[in-house]
Design a protein around this motif. Structure first.
Motif, PDB file in Angstrom:
ATOM      1  N   HIS A  16       0.818  -1.213   0.000  1.00 48.19           N
ATOM      2  CA  HIS A  16       0.000   0.000   0.000  1.00 48.19           C
ATOM      3  C   HIS A  16       0.853   1.265   0.000  1.00 48.19           C
ATOM      4  O   HIS A  16       0.489   2.257  -0.640  1.00 48.19           O
ATOM      5  CB  HIS A  16      -0.970  -0.015   1.186  1.00 48.19           C
ATOM      6  N   GLU A  18       3.768   1.506  -1.432  1.00 45.54           N
ATOM      7  CA  GLU A  18       4.262   1.611  -2.787  1.00 45.54           C
ATOM      8  C   GLU A  18       3.170   2.116  -3.722  1.00 45.54           C
ATOM      9  O   GLU A  18       3.411   2.961  -4.606  1.00 45.54           O
ATOM     10  CB  GLU A  18       4.781   0.257  -3.267  1.00 45.54           C
ATOM     11  N   GLY A  19       1.942   1.632  -3.516  1.00 46.61           N
ATOM     12  CA  GLY A  19       0.836   2.108  -4.335  1.00 46.61           C
ATOM     13  C   GLY A  19       0.612   3.602  -4.177  1.00 46.61           C
ATOM     14  O   GLY A  19       0.339   4.307  -5.152  1.00 46.61           O
ATOM     15  N   ARG A  23       0.816   6.437  -7.038  1.00 45.23           N
ATOM     16  CA  ARG A  23      -0.325   7.317  -7.256  1.00 45.23           C
ATOM     17  C   ARG A  23       0.065   8.786  -7.172  1.00 45.23           C
ATOM     18  O   ARG A  23      -0.561   9.643  -7.826  1.00 45.23           O
ATOM     19  CB  ARG A  23      -1.433   7.015  -6.258  1.00 45.23           C
ATOM     20  N   SER A  41       2.015   1.945 -14.481  1.00 50.78           N
ATOM     21  CA  SER A  41       1.096   1.428 -13.474  1.00 50.78           C
ATOM     22  C   SER A  41      -0.142   2.313 -13.431  1.00 50.78           C
ATOM     23  O   SER A  41      -0.040   3.543 -13.385  1.00 50.78           O
ATOM     24  CB  SER A  41       1.765   1.419 -12.097  1.00 50.78           C
ATOM     25  N   THR A  43      -3.243   3.388 -11.249  1.00 45.79           N
ATOM     26  CA  THR A  43      -3.697   3.373  -9.856  1.00 45.79           C
ATOM     27  C   THR A  43      -5.057   4.041  -9.669  1.00 45.79           C
ATOM     28  O   THR A  43      -5.670   3.895  -8.618  1.00 45.79           O
ATOM     29  CB  THR A  43      -2.688   4.096  -8.950  1.00 45.79           C
ATOM     30  N   ALA A 289      -2.536  -7.710  -6.176  1.00 45.77           N
ATOM     31  CA  ALA A 289      -2.060  -6.341  -5.956  1.00 45.77           C
ATOM     32  C   ALA A 289      -1.751  -5.609  -7.248  1.00 45.77           C
ATOM     33  O   ALA A 289      -2.242  -4.498  -7.484  1.00 45.77           O
ATOM     34  CB  ALA A 289      -0.829  -6.355  -5.054  1.00 45.77           C
ATOM     35  N   HIS A 290      -0.922  -6.198  -8.112  1.00 43.46           N
ATOM     36  CA  HIS A 290      -0.320  -5.427  -9.209  1.00 43.46           C
ATOM     37  C   HIS A 290      -0.097  -6.378 -10.372  1.00 43.46           C
ATOM     38  O   HIS A 290       0.945  -7.020 -10.452  1.00 43.46           O
ATOM     39  CB  HIS A 290       0.993  -4.821  -8.722  1.00 43.46           C
ATOM     40  N   ASN A 316      -2.912  -1.756 -11.032  1.00 38.63           N
ATOM     41  CA  ASN A 316      -2.574  -1.782  -9.602  1.00 38.63           C
ATOM     42  C   ASN A 316      -3.858  -1.865  -8.780  1.00 38.63           C
ATOM     43  O   ASN A 316      -4.362  -0.874  -8.251  1.00 38.63           O
ATOM     44  CB  ASN A 316      -1.780  -0.519  -9.247  1.00 38.63           C
ATOM     45  N   ALA A 319      -3.987  -0.380  -5.232  1.00 36.66           N
ATOM     46  CA  ALA A 319      -4.088   1.076  -5.173  1.00 36.66           C
ATOM     47  C   ALA A 319      -5.436   1.572  -5.675  1.00 36.66           C
ATOM     48  O   ALA A 319      -5.977   2.554  -5.160  1.00 36.66           O
ATOM     49  CB  ALA A 319      -2.958   1.701  -5.989  1.00 36.66           C
ATOM     50  N   ASP A 323      -8.346   4.474  -4.037  1.00 35.36           N
ATOM     51  CA  ASP A 323      -8.274   5.727  -4.776  1.00 35.36           C
ATOM     52  C   ASP A 323      -9.015   6.832  -4.014  1.00 35.36           C
ATOM     53  O   ASP A 323     -10.237   6.774  -3.859  1.00 35.36           O
ATOM     54  CB  ASP A 323      -8.910   5.533  -6.157  1.00 35.36           C
ATOM     55  N   ASN A 395      -1.433  -9.719  -2.939  1.00 34.71           N
ATOM     56  CA  ASN A 395      -1.526  -8.976  -1.678  1.00 34.71           C
ATOM     57  C   ASN A 395      -2.057  -9.924  -0.614  1.00 34.71           C
ATOM     58  O   ASN A 395      -3.265 -10.150  -0.503  1.00 34.71           O
ATOM     59  CB  ASN A 395      -2.458  -7.769  -1.829  1.00 34.71           C
TER      60      ASN A 395
END
Length: 412
Positions: A16, A18-19, A23, A41, A43, A289-290, A316, A319, A323, A395
């Motif tokens: 999170h 990193e997300g 973002r 990526s 997000t 997660a990604h 992602n 993320a 948002d 995740n």
């Protein structure tokens, strides 16, 4: 888009955090994948919906990743396993439609609902096994419950014999470990393929009432013939995605409730439902997660950013669910009472997960049954000591230590 590209941590130690850093560069931002490979990526929720619905973005790296087709990405790419397999999520156009059609018919609402008794039975047997644990003993709920339930359900569906399950499922588990070397990744795919080939050969010799036998029969149908690589890739995909994301959904929900006792009280007093809790987990703790990869067939502009043709794009999901443009200042907070729990954790558009209804069925049975059987369930470690999965693609947790306390007798 602002700032320098975020260098992705292969260990996924802070999904999170990193997300949030990605973002900060905007809803579509530059990242650098393991191996120094540049990518994008997504997000932002609206940007992700646009990307996932846009037919100009392919998921076929063998045809549409320019760096790969031009020989600039080789076998030493750390995520090479995500490039080598052929299945409906790494295909495009008619190939994707054909492969999806062959598998989607197995996951219609009617067929999923027919699995309810089998899921109930598996849940009760796993809970009985847990109940035999001495009261107060700490157990790994991921290993003892969250993983074996979906593994059993999906392996039963595809007719994988019990003695082969651990070996065959191991291929999918290793494939999401983004800390392994390129050599290990390629070797894992090769071994996974051999294990599945042995399994398929056994099904050809002795077909059964299962989805693998159905796929083998489909090889002979007009206009929908699966080649051997597509068959292997489809089995890779279905067995892995039928296990890992559901495992994370169950484990993440348990962890969220045990670390948010106020939410558990709201659940128990009826203020929120299990459906509310599960949807909030999917939003705040997306099981995937990604996810790699998509490739524009031409330059595509999303959220004011132009992604050049043939460059890799990752969605992602972890993320997207958080948002702040959608969920405001409390986007990072687990709150099952929030009115808007919107997420894209099962995907969107033509590549939307075909097994989402089965995943929800499993979670909706497994979670209430667990908390009914063990009403005093607690974490076995302080929350900050629970280690994440070793991956930036998924995740989840490496282990979920819990203290079961006394079990309530099973209902007759």
């Amino acid at each position: 888009m602002t700032g320098r590209p975020v260098l992705i941590d292969p260990s996924g130690r802070d999904i999170h955090g990193e997300g949030a850093r990605i973002r900060a560069g905007g809803p579509v931002s530059r990242i650098v994948l393991p191996g120094g490979v540049p990518a994008w990526s997504v997000t932002g929720q609206e940007a992700a919906r646009q990307v996932m619905a846009d037919p100009r973005l392919s998921k076929d790296p063998r045809r549409h990743w320019r760096a790969y087709t031009e020989g600039r990405i080789g076998e030493d790419f750390p995520l090479i396993g995500w490039v080598l397999m052929e299945n409906m999520t790494t295909s495009y156009g008619p190939d994707h439609s054909r492969l999806r059609r062959l598998t989607a018919k197995a996951f219609t609402p009617r067929r999923v609902e027919a699995l309810r008794p089998k899921v109930h039975q598996a849940v009760q047997e796993l809970l009985d096994d847990l109940a035999a644990t001495p009261a107060g003993e700490v157990v790994d709920l991921k290993r003892r419950y969250a993983h074996p339930l979906p593994a059993r359900v999906i392996c039963d569906l595809f007719g994988v014999p019990e003695e082969s399950r651990a070996q065959i499922l191991r291929g999918g588990e290793v494939n999401v470990d983004t800390t392994i070397s390129p050599e290990e990744a390629a070797a894992n795919v090769a071994q996974w393929h051999r294990d599945l080939q042995d399994f398929v050969d056994s099904k050809r010799a002795e077909p059964g009432d299962d989805l693998t036998s159905d796929l083998l029969q489909a090889q002979e149908e007009d206009g929908s013939r699966l080649n051997e690589s597509e068959l292997m890739g489809t089995l890779h995909l279905m067995l892995a995605t039928g296990t890992e994301p559901v495992m994370n959904l169950i484990a993440n929900t348990v962890r969220a409730l045990l670390t948010h006792p106020d939410q558990l009280r709201l659940l128990r007093d009826g203020t929120v439902s299990w459906a509310d809790v599960i949807e909030e987990t999917l939003r705040a703790e997306a099981p995937v997660a990604h996810l790699p990869f998509r490739f524009p067939l031409e330059d595509v502009t999303v959220a004011g950013v132009t992604i050049p043709r043939g460059e890799p794009v990752l969605i992602n999901f972890a993320a997207i669910g958080r948002d702040p443009q959608v969920h405001g200042e409390t986007a990072d907070r687990f709150d099952a009472t929030r009115a808007d729990k919107s997420h894209l954790s099962f995907g969107y558009g033509m590549y939307r997960c075909i097994g989402n209804q089965l995943a929800l069925l499993e979670a909706s049975i497994a979670l209430p049954a667990l908390f009914d059987r063990f009403p005093d369930l607690t974490l076995g470690l302080p929350p900050e000591q629970i280690e994440p999965q070793v991956t930036f693609i998924m995740n989840g947790v490496a282990e979920l230590p819990v203290r079961l306390a006394a079990a309530v007798p099973a209902a007759a």
